[in-house]
Design a protein around this motif. Structure first.
Motif, PDB file in Angstrom:
ATOM      1  N   GLN A  17       8.041  -8.679  -7.842  1.00 50.80           N
ATOM      2  CA  GLN A  17       8.167  -9.805  -6.930  1.00 50.80           C
ATOM      3  C   GLN A  17       6.893  -9.950  -6.113  1.00 50.80           C
ATOM      4  O   GLN A  17       6.092  -9.014  -6.018  1.00 50.80           O
ATOM      5  CB  GLN A  17       9.357  -9.601  -5.978  1.00 50.80           C
ATOM      6  CG  GLN A  17      10.686  -9.330  -6.668  1.00 50.80           C
ATOM      7  CD  GLN A  17      11.765  -8.924  -5.690  1.00 50.80           C
ATOM      8  OE1 GLN A  17      11.618  -9.051  -4.469  1.00 50.80           O
ATOM      9  NE2 GLN A  17      12.880  -8.407  -6.213  1.00 50.80           N
ATOM     10  N   VAL A  18       6.713 -11.124  -5.497  1.00 50.53           N
ATOM     11  CA  VAL A  18       5.588 -11.360  -4.593  1.00 50.53           C
ATOM     12  C   VAL A  18       6.160 -11.778  -3.240  1.00 50.53           C
ATOM     13  O   VAL A  18       7.059 -12.620  -3.184  1.00 50.53           O
ATOM     14  CB  VAL A  18       4.656 -12.467  -5.109  1.00 50.53           C
ATOM     15  CG1 VAL A  18       3.425 -12.592  -4.206  1.00 50.53           C
ATOM     16  CG2 VAL A  18       4.224 -12.189  -6.529  1.00 50.53           C
ATOM     17  N   ARG A  19       5.648 -11.204  -2.167  1.00 52.67           N
ATOM     18  CA  ARG A  19       6.060 -11.588  -0.807  1.00 52.67           C
ATOM     19  C   ARG A  19       4.808 -11.847   0.026  1.00 52.67           C
ATOM     20  O   ARG A  19       3.936 -10.975   0.124  1.00 52.67           O
ATOM     21  CB  ARG A  19       6.875 -10.477  -0.149  1.00 52.67           C
ATOM     22  CG  ARG A  19       8.075  -9.990  -0.967  1.00 52.67           C
ATOM     23  CD  ARG A  19       9.304 -10.800  -0.738  1.00 52.67           C
ATOM     24  NE  ARG A  19      10.386 -10.345  -1.616  1.00 52.67           N
ATOM     25  CZ  ARG A  19      11.232  -9.354  -1.325  1.00 52.67           C
ATOM     26  NH1 ARG A  19      11.102  -8.704  -0.177  1.00 52.67           N
ATOM     27  NH2 ARG A  19      12.201  -9.023  -2.168  1.00 52.67           N
ATOM     28  N   THR A  20       4.727 -13.013   0.603  1.00 56.04           N
ATOM     29  CA  THR A  20       3.606 -13.307   1.515  1.00 56.04           C
ATOM     30  C   THR A  20       4.045 -12.878   2.922  1.00 56.04           C
ATOM     31  O   THR A  20       4.499 -13.685   3.720  1.00 56.04           O
ATOM     32  CB  THR A  20       3.235 -14.792   1.469  1.00 56.04           C
ATOM     33  OG1 THR A  20       4.404 -15.594   1.748  1.00 56.04           O
ATOM     34  CG2 THR A  20       2.699 -15.170   0.105  1.00 56.04           C
ATOM     35  N   HIS A  21       3.891 -11.593   3.167  1.00 56.54           N
ATOM     36  CA  HIS A  21       4.405 -10.953   4.376  1.00 56.54           C
ATOM     37  C   HIS A  21       3.318 -10.920   5.453  1.00 56.54           C
ATOM     38  O   HIS A  21       2.312 -10.210   5.289  1.00 56.54           O
ATOM     39  CB  HIS A  21       4.860  -9.542   4.028  1.00 56.54           C
ATOM     40  CG  HIS A  21       5.627  -8.865   5.104  1.00 56.54           C
ATOM     41  ND1 HIS A  21       5.022  -8.318   6.208  1.00 56.54           N
ATOM     42  CD2 HIS A  21       6.953  -8.652   5.252  1.00 56.54           C
ATOM     43  CE1 HIS A  21       5.937  -7.786   6.997  1.00 56.54           C
ATOM     44  NE2 HIS A  21       7.126  -7.975   6.437  1.00 56.54           N
ATOM     45  N   GLU A  81      10.787  -4.574   7.275  1.00 54.21           N
ATOM     46  CA  GLU A  81      11.455  -5.179   6.135  1.00 54.21           C
ATOM     47  C   GLU A  81      10.463  -6.089   5.454  1.00 54.21           C
ATOM     48  O   GLU A  81       9.405  -6.404   5.995  1.00 54.21           O
ATOM     49  CB  GLU A  81      12.713  -5.962   6.560  1.00 54.21           C
ATOM     50  CG  GLU A  81      12.430  -7.263   7.295  1.00 54.21           C
ATOM     51  CD  GLU A  81      11.869  -7.087   8.705  1.00 54.21           C
ATOM     52  OE1 GLU A  81      10.808  -7.673   8.987  1.00 54.21           O
ATOM     53  OE2 GLU A  81      12.490  -6.370   9.487  1.00 54.21           O
ATOM     54  N   LEU A  82      10.789  -6.504   4.243  1.00 54.09           N
ATOM     55  CA  LEU A  82       9.859  -7.341   3.485  1.00 54.09           C
ATOM     56  C   LEU A  82      10.431  -8.734   3.237  1.00 54.09           C
ATOM     57  O   LEU A  82      10.103  -9.378   2.255  1.00 54.09           O
ATOM     58  CB  LEU A  82       9.511  -6.657   2.152  1.00 54.09           C
ATOM     59  CG  LEU A  82       8.579  -5.455   2.280  1.00 54.09           C
ATOM     60  CD1 LEU A  82       8.492  -4.695   0.969  1.00 54.09           C
ATOM     61  CD2 LEU A  82       7.192  -5.872   2.728  1.00 54.09           C
ATOM     62  N   LEU A 206       4.704  -7.003  -4.649  1.00 56.35           N
ATOM     63  CA  LEU A 206       3.276  -7.192  -4.406  1.00 56.35           C
ATOM     64  C   LEU A 206       3.104  -8.053  -3.157  1.00 56.35           C
ATOM     65  O   LEU A 206       3.730  -9.107  -3.030  1.00 56.35           O
ATOM     66  CB  LEU A 206       2.615  -7.860  -5.608  1.00 56.35           C
ATOM     67  CG  LEU A 206       2.773  -7.122  -6.945  1.00 56.35           C
ATOM     68  CD1 LEU A 206       2.059  -7.885  -8.064  1.00 56.35           C
ATOM     69  CD2 LEU A 206       2.230  -5.701  -6.851  1.00 56.35           C
ATOM     70  N   VAL A 207       2.247  -7.589  -2.237  1.00 57.93           N
ATOM     71  CA  VAL A 207       2.057  -8.257  -0.949  1.00 57.93           C
ATOM     72  C   VAL A 207       0.576  -8.616  -0.795  1.00 57.93           C
ATOM     73  O   VAL A 207      -0.231  -7.757  -0.422  1.00 57.93           O
ATOM     74  CB  VAL A 207       2.507  -7.355   0.216  1.00 57.93           C
ATOM     75  CG1 VAL A 207       2.381  -8.107   1.545  1.00 57.93           C
ATOM     76  CG2 VAL A 207       3.936  -6.867   0.008  1.00 57.93           C
ATOM     77  N   PRO A 208       0.183  -9.847  -1.096  1.00 60.68           N
ATOM     78  CA  PRO A 208      -1.223 -10.230  -0.917  1.00 60.68           C
ATOM     79  C   PRO A 208      -1.580 -10.323   0.563  1.00 60.68           C
ATOM     80  O   PRO A 208      -0.808 -10.829   1.380  1.00 60.68           O
ATOM     81  CB  PRO A 208      -1.315 -11.598  -1.606  1.00 60.68           C
ATOM     82  CG  PRO A 208       0.088 -12.114  -1.638  1.00 60.68           C
ATOM     83  CD  PRO A 208       0.992 -10.924  -1.694  1.00 60.68           C
ATOM     84  N   LEU A 209      -2.763  -9.811   0.906  1.00 64.41           N
ATOM     85  CA  LEU A 209      -3.223  -9.747   2.299  1.00 64.41           C
ATOM     86  C   LEU A 209      -4.325 -10.769   2.558  1.00 64.41           C
ATOM     87  O   LEU A 209      -5.230 -10.942   1.743  1.00 64.41           O
ATOM     88  CB  LEU A 209      -3.787  -8.361   2.597  1.00 64.41           C
ATOM     89  CG  LEU A 209      -2.844  -7.170   2.442  1.00 64.41           C
ATOM     90  CD1 LEU A 209      -3.631  -5.864   2.580  1.00 64.41           C
ATOM     91  CD2 LEU A 209      -1.735  -7.230   3.471  1.00 64.41           C
ATOM     92  N   VAL A 226       9.558  -0.617  -3.677  1.00 68.34           N
ATOM     93  CA  VAL A 226       8.217  -0.034  -3.618  1.00 68.34           C
ATOM     94  C   VAL A 226       7.265  -1.200  -3.475  1.00 68.34           C
ATOM     95  O   VAL A 226       7.407  -2.219  -4.163  1.00 68.34           O
ATOM     96  CB  VAL A 226       7.893   0.766  -4.901  1.00 68.34           C
ATOM     97  CG1 VAL A 226       6.406   1.073  -4.991  1.00 68.34           C
ATOM     98  CG2 VAL A 226       8.701   2.058  -4.935  1.00 68.34           C
ATOM     99  N   TRP A 227       6.302  -1.103  -2.529  1.00 71.85           N
ATOM    100  CA  TRP A 227       5.425  -2.254  -2.309  1.00 71.85           C
ATOM    101  C   TRP A 227       3.962  -1.831  -2.261  1.00 71.85           C
ATOM    102  O   TRP A 227       3.618  -0.729  -1.866  1.00 71.85           O
ATOM    103  CB  TRP A 227       5.802  -3.004  -1.034  1.00 71.85           C
ATOM    104  CG  TRP A 227       5.736  -2.200   0.242  1.00 71.85           C
ATOM    105  CD1 TRP A 227       6.726  -1.419   0.775  1.00 71.85           C
ATOM    106  CD2 TRP A 227       4.633  -2.093   1.148  1.00 71.85           C
ATOM    107  NE1 TRP A 227       6.307  -0.836   1.947  1.00 71.85           N
ATOM    108  CE2 TRP A 227       5.029  -1.239   2.207  1.00 71.85           C
ATOM    109  CE3 TRP A 227       3.353  -2.646   1.172  1.00 71.85           C
ATOM    110  CZ2 TRP A 227       4.181  -0.924   3.271  1.00 71.85           C
ATOM    111  CZ3 TRP A 227       2.503  -2.336   2.233  1.00 71.85           C
ATOM    112  CH2 TRP A 227       2.926  -1.481   3.261  1.00 71.85           C
ATOM    113  N   PHE A 228       3.130  -2.755  -2.735  1.00 69.89           N
ATOM    114  CA  PHE A 228       1.677  -2.581  -2.692  1.00 69.89           C
ATOM    115  C   PHE A 228       1.067  -3.829  -2.069  1.00 69.89           C
ATOM    116  O   PHE A 228       1.397  -4.953  -2.459  1.00 69.89           O
ATOM    117  CB  PHE A 228       1.108  -2.390  -4.102  1.00 69.89           C
ATOM    118  CG  PHE A 228       1.590  -1.152  -4.786  1.00 69.89           C
ATOM    119  CD1 PHE A 228       1.093   0.092  -4.437  1.00 69.89           C
ATOM    120  CD2 PHE A 228       2.560  -1.222  -5.772  1.00 69.89           C
ATOM    121  CE1 PHE A 228       1.556   1.241  -5.059  1.00 69.89           C
ATOM    122  CE2 PHE A 228       3.026  -0.082  -6.401  1.00 69.89           C
ATOM    123  CZ  PHE A 228       2.516   1.156  -6.043  1.00 69.89           C
ATOM    124  N   ALA A 229       0.188  -3.628  -1.097  1.00 74.50           N
ATOM    125  CA  ALA A 229      -0.514  -4.738  -0.455  1.00 74.50           C
ATOM    126  C   ALA A 229      -1.985  -4.677  -0.826  1.00 74.50           C
ATOM    127  O   ALA A 229      -2.581  -3.586  -0.854  1.00 74.50           O
ATOM    128  CB  ALA A 229      -0.350  -4.677   1.068  1.00 74.50           C
TER     129      ALA A 229
END
Length: 328
Positions: A17-21, A81-82, A206-209, A226-229
């Motif tokens: 998944q992708v989250r713009t966090h 949270e995401l 996946l969290v783009p920064l 599990v998340w990666f930024a």
């Protein structure tokens, strides 16, 4: 990078998944602005952000952000949270955190003897959170225009991951993730000691920064995800002042998954181009072009062959198949 390993399993079974966090971006920016950890922010961004932070609060917050290990309570890393929410909510969500819970987590992590810089968290958690929130609010205000400017890049990244998922190219996309993680078939190597773990049934988020060029964070010890930024592709266009950045580049699936430079290289491989030819076509210097080719070679998509004084590039079977699938 040796590090520790997260076992993923077959790429066709991954739930990505992708989250713009916004919280992850604010935390990354904050660490660079306070010189707690370099994230690759352009100097003028760093100066503007640093000048916006309340001076007295810096000395309270900075020791907590300046750590040699990777541990940080999720609320203080601004990723409790995401779920999706707006940039303006980051400070309010921090103020809503239970201060006693954060204090207990910090005290437990340090075995009841927290370092001096963490005493404020353990001894006066509510006051620390309020001070921290004032710093976060200042960064949010300064970051706001850049965050809004980056929305086309964030939307494009969501599209890129979606295309990779439906075309069976997730393993290639994961191979483009920068340090502190490194993808290998079926697993990801982590820079910091987090133990050997398995993804199991958790989704990979996946969290783009919208941060600096060398930004990177991850969380592997949560029960839900599990998340990666990582830096959103195209950050250089923001630094140059172009809000739409890649609007003029190709938008086929290959461009979305690989980016325009690597897509161009892959398309040219059937003609066995030399590094010099590609450099001229892309207006890239040798070091930049070599970096892109190294990444493609590491993903098993091309290999080099010396012919006299020239180095030519050839597609591997996997590279040719990827182009066929994505160009279709």
């Amino acid at each position: 990078m040796s590090g520790h390993v997260l076992h993923l399993g077959p790429p066709d079974r991954l739930g990505v998944q992708v989250r713009t966090h916004p919280g992850a971006t604010v935390f990354s920016v904050l660490r660079d602005a306070l010189r707690a950890a370099p994230q690759g922010l352009p100097a003028r961004w760093r100066a503007a952000l640093r000048s916006s932070v309340p001076g007295g609060a810096v000395e309270v917050v900075r020791p907590v952000l300046f750590q040699r290990d990777c541990w940080m309570p999720d609320p203080l890393a601004l990723v409790p949270e995401l779920t999706a929410y707006g940039l303006s909510e980051v400070g309010a969500r921090l103020r809503a955190v239970d201060p006693d819970r954060v204090a207990a987590e910090a005290d437990g992590h340090f075995g009841g003897a927290p370092p001096a810089g963490w005493r404020a968290v353990v001894d006066a958690p509510r006051g620390f959170l309020d001070t921290y929130a004032s710093v976060v609010d200042a960064v949010v205000d300064a970051l706001g225009p850049r965050w809004r400017q980056a929305q086309p890049l964030l939307s494009r990244e969501t599209e890129r991951v979606g295309v990779a998922a439906v075309t069976g190219a997730l393993d290639v996309l994961l191979g483009t993730l920068p340090p502190p993680v490194r993808y290998e078939p079926g697993r990801i190597r982590l820079a910091h000691a987090c133990g050997v773990q398995r993804l199991a049934d958790r989704p990979l988020v996946l969290v783009p920064l919208v941060s600096g060029y060398s930004a990177g964070m991850y969380g592997v010890d949560r029960d839900d995800v599990v998340w990666f930024a990582y830096p959103v592709p195209g950050l250089g266009t923001l630094a140059a002042g172009s809000p739409r950045g890649t609007a003029g580049t190709g938008r086929g699936p290959l461009d979305l998954v690989m980016g325009p430079v690597r897509a161009h290289i892959l398309r040219r491989l059937p003609h066995r181009p030399s590094l010099g030819q590609l450099g001229d076509e892309l207006s890239l210097g040798p070091s930049t072009l070599t970096y892109h080719c190294d990444q493609l070679a590491a993903a098993g998509l091309l290999h080099r062959q010396r012919r006299g004084r020239q180095v030519v590039l050839l597609a591997t079977e996997r590279g040719a198949a990827l182009v066929d699938v994505l160009e279709e």
